[in-house]
Design a protein around this motif. Structure first.
Motif, mmCIF file in Angstrom:
data_model
loop_
_atom_site.group_PDB
_atom_site.id
_atom_site.type_symbol
_atom_site.label_atom_id
_atom_site.label_comp_id
_atom_site.label_asym_id
_atom_site.label_seq_id
_atom_site.Cartn_x
_atom_site.Cartn_y
_atom_site.Cartn_z
ATOM 1 N N SER A 77 0.852 -1.185 0.000
ATOM 2 C CA SER A 77 0.000 0.000 0.000
ATOM 3 C C SER A 77 0.889 1.236 0.000
ATOM 4 N N HIS B 112 -7.479 -8.316 -2.643
ATOM 5 C CA HIS B 112 -6.467 -7.419 -3.195
ATOM 6 C C HIS B 112 -5.417 -7.184 -2.112
ATOM 7 N N ALA C 117 -2.724 -5.311 -1.806
ATOM 8 C CA ALA C 117 -2.284 -3.958 -1.472
ATOM 9 C C ALA C 117 -3.368 -3.165 -0.753
ATOM 10 N N GLU C 118 -4.624 -3.413 -1.092
ATOM 11 C CA GLU C 118 -5.708 -2.587 -0.567
ATOM 12 C C GLU C 118 -6.426 -3.208 0.629
ATOM 13 N N GLU C 119 -6.474 -4.524 0.709
ATOM 14 C CA GLU C 119 -7.307 -5.173 1.727
ATOM 15 C C GLU C 119 -6.513 -5.898 2.818
ATOM 16 N N CYS D 147 -11.629 -6.718 4.211
ATOM 17 C CA CYS D 147 -12.209 -7.080 2.914
ATOM 18 C C CYS D 147 -13.634 -7.586 3.096
#
Length: 207
Positions: free
Chosen positions: A122, A157, A159-161, A178
């Motif tokens: 991230s 995901h 990087a995001e979750e 998530c």
């Protein structure tokens, strides 16, 4: 041929089995009938040895209890507790907790991780972690693989979750965010020889 090692992280035991080339037929007695059928699906020698070595390790820890799988492919041993299975180059690992779900990842240390770190870091992690350090990036990737197993769902995901915060070289905190899953968990991420071991020594907590 085989060398085993047991590591303990909090309430979790991690069993490692190291191996080199071995004669498959000398160890097929460790496979249950349906596992003999599954073995025929693997044609590459390395994948076959990995499958057999995993069953050898299972037999060492649990005897010939079958490895069962949940709807999302998470392994467990009926009546024993929670397990997680992973592998690196010529080593397989099995983590066991009687009390809570566990996520294990073994990750070989390879410098190609630097070329793909943007896919799992991230913006905050890119700022706070050393994206040019191979071991640190392998630890980050491995920690997120352990989180992925704890999340209990597919299509995440990284990087995001999934998020990681480094407390020290071996102590990290992971977060899963998530869908309707919101969890926080301590992770032990340690280097062993030429690979990294990531596992949660305590239960994940809902946040």
């Amino acid at each position: 041929m085989f060398h085993s090692e047991k590591l303990t992280f909090g309430a979790v035991d991690v069993y490692l089995l190291y191996y080199e080339n071995f004669q498959e037929d000398e160890h097929l007695h460790n496979l249950l009938p349906d596992e003999h059928g599954r073995l025929t699906q693997y044609h590459h020698p390395n994948r076959r040895r990995e499958f057999i070595a995993t069953r050898v390790l299972r037999s060492m820890v649990f005897g010939n209890e079958p490895i069962l799988y949940s709807d999302i492919g998470a392994p467990f041993i009926e009546g024993e507790g929670y397990i997680s299975i992973s592998h690196a180059t010529q080593v397989v690992g099995l983590a066991f907790s009687r009390f809570f779900p566990v996520g294990l990842d073994l990750e070989p240390i390879r410098d190609k991780v630097l070329r793909v770190s943007h896919k799992f870091l991230s913006a905050t992690e890119t700022e706070k972690l050393d994206a040019n350090d191979v071991t640190e990036m392998i630890k980050t990737w491995s920690g997120k693989e352990a989180l992925y197993k704890l999340a209990g769902r597919k299509g995440i995901h990284f990087a995001e979750e999934l998020a990681l915060t480094k407390i020290s070289e071996e102590e990290w905190v992971g977060e899963i965010n998530c869908g309707n899953v919101r969890k926080k968990v301590n992770l032990s991420i340690t280097r062993r020889h030429d690979f990294v071991v990531s596992v949660n020594p305590k239960a994940a907590v809902d946040v």
